[in-house]
Design an enzyme around this catalytic site. Structure first.
Site, PDB file in Angstrom:
ATOM      1  N   GLU A 102     -33.880  -5.815   7.872  1.00  0.00           N
ATOM      2  CA  GLU A 102     -35.046  -6.613   7.460  1.00  0.00           C
ATOM      3  C   GLU A 102     -35.276  -6.498   5.956  1.00  0.00           C
ATOM      4  O   GLU A 102     -35.583  -7.491   5.289  1.00  0.00           O
ATOM      5  CB  GLU A 102     -36.285  -6.148   8.227  1.00  0.00           C
ATOM      6  CG  GLU A 102     -36.233  -6.525   9.698  1.00  0.00           C
ATOM      7  CD  GLU A 102     -37.383  -5.953  10.508  1.00  0.00           C
ATOM      8  OE1 GLU A 102     -37.672  -6.510  11.574  1.00  0.00           O
ATOM      9  OE2 GLU A 102     -37.984  -4.958  10.098  1.00  0.00           O
ATOM     10  N   LYS A 120     -52.975  -6.587  12.362  1.00  0.00           N
ATOM     11  CA  LYS A 120     -52.060  -5.859  11.469  1.00  0.00           C
ATOM     12  C   LYS A 120     -52.649  -5.640  10.078  1.00  0.00           C
ATOM     13  O   LYS A 120     -52.094  -4.904   9.272  1.00  0.00           O
ATOM     14  CB  LYS A 120     -50.734  -6.625  11.338  1.00  0.00           C
ATOM     15  CG  LYS A 120     -50.045  -6.934  12.651  1.00  0.00           C
ATOM     16  CD  LYS A 120     -49.559  -5.680  13.312  1.00  0.00           C
ATOM     17  CE  LYS A 120     -48.819  -5.914  14.614  1.00  0.00           C
ATOM     18  NZ  LYS A 120     -47.558  -6.589  14.491  1.00  0.00           N
TER      19      LYS A 120
HETATM   20  O1  LIG Z   1     -40.624  -4.470  11.623  1.00  0.00           O
HETATM   21  C1  LIG Z   1     -40.425  -4.993  12.691  1.00  0.00           C
HETATM   22  C2  LIG Z   1     -39.233  -4.720  13.499  1.00  0.00           C
HETATM   23  O2  LIG Z   1     -38.435  -3.728  12.921  1.00  0.00           O
HETATM   24  C3  LIG Z   1     -41.390  -5.980  13.218  1.00  0.00           C
HETATM   25  O3  LIG Z   1     -41.484  -7.022  12.336  1.00  0.00           O
HETATM   26  C4  LIG Z   1     -42.711  -5.312  13.393  1.00  0.00           C
HETATM   27  O4  LIG Z   1     -42.536  -4.205  14.275  1.00  0.00           O
HETATM   28  C5  LIG Z   1     -43.765  -6.253  13.957  1.00  0.00           C
HETATM   29  O5  LIG Z   1     -43.456  -6.602  15.256  1.00  0.00           O
HETATM   30  P1  LIG Z   1     -44.378  -7.529  16.130  1.00  0.00           P
HETATM   31  O6  LIG Z   1     -44.388  -8.862  15.495  1.00  0.00           O
HETATM   32  O7  LIG Z   1     -43.712  -7.477  17.489  1.00  0.00           O
HETATM   33  O8  LIG Z   1     -45.751  -6.892  16.187  1.00  0.00           O
END
Ligand SMILES: O=C(CO)[C@H](O)[C@H](O)COP(=O)(O)O
Length: 225
Positions: A102, A120
């Site tokens: 990522e 978030k």
């Molecule tokens: O960093 C990540 C994966 O490595 C995801 O983007 C992060 O965990 C957010 O996930 P979600 O959209 O399922 O809440």
């Protein structure tokens, strides 16, 4: 439509014909990939790189043309989720274990868009445990080093009770409970210099746009100042 879907769908609107797009990982990026798949079916011409085998599989299911990283120098856009995002659009990522790819993809993109539901958004990063990817060789030494540097709880991520979690890159993940992180940029720099640490989930000064989705389906777009 929930917050994650609203954010993912809206972010997919940034994608235009001819773009090379980085596809993130997780339950919010999922919706962006689904929407892009719909747009590809309607004639949108793009190519994409996925940040995990799960996202690659999803993209292929939607017939989004996939390429290898070596085939391009830059990406026009990358869309990905986050585990925490603060007011300056600094992030904790890696809850899904894909942080290394990522970050590689986000750094290679001209425009990095984060999609998240409003849960978030935080005042200060650190309530979510910071994922740190470490090499399996001598991982006990790396863990000991981290514990000697910080008074935080460091736990190796488990796949199940008998097995450690292994990333797409064959590494382990340590989840670090820092509590509130006073200076995320400094911590990121320090972790960059710990031998054995491959990457960490602090994404500092990488995000340009945050698309936040809310439970009632409305969205808010916040641009980096
Ligand atoms: O960093 C990540 C994966 O490595 C995801 O983007 C992060 O965990 C957010 O996930 P979600 O959209 O399922 O809440």
């Amino acid at each position: 439509m929930n917050g994650k879907q609203a954010a993912g769908y809206l972010a997919a609107d940034w994608v235009k014909d001819g773009m090379t797009v980085g596809l993130g990982t997780g339950s919010t990026a999922y919706w962006a990939i689904e929407r892009l798949g719909q747009r590809v079916a309607e004639g949108l011409l793009i190519q994409a790189i996925a940040t995990s085998s799960a996202s690659e599989e999803l993209a292929r299911k939607y017939h989004i043309p996939m390429i290898e990283a070596a085939q391009v120098d830059r990406l026009d856009l990358a869309i990905d989720g986050a585990d925490e995002v603060d007011h300056e659009l600094q992030l904790i990522k890696g809850g899904g274990g894909a942080l290394l790819r990522e970050k590689l993809v986000a750094l290679q993109a001209d425009h990095f868009i984060v999609v998240a539901d409003d849960s978030k958004k935080v005042d200060q990063l650190g309530v979510f445990k910071l994922p740190i990817e470490i090499v399996p060789f001598s991982y006990e030494w790396t863990l000991r080093k981290l514990r000697s540097l910080y008074p935080a709880d460091f736990q190796l991520r488990q796949q199940d009770t008998n097995q450690l979690y292994v990333t797409d890159n064959g590494n382990y993940i340590v989840d670090a409970a820092f509590g509130r992180i006073e200076d995320a940029a400094l911590l990121a720099q320090e972790l960059d210099h710990v031998t054995g640490v491959v990457e960490h989930g602090l994404f500092i000064d990488i995000t340009q746009t945050l698309v936040l989705g809310f439970a009632d389906g409305h969205t808010e777009v916040i641009e980096k100042k």
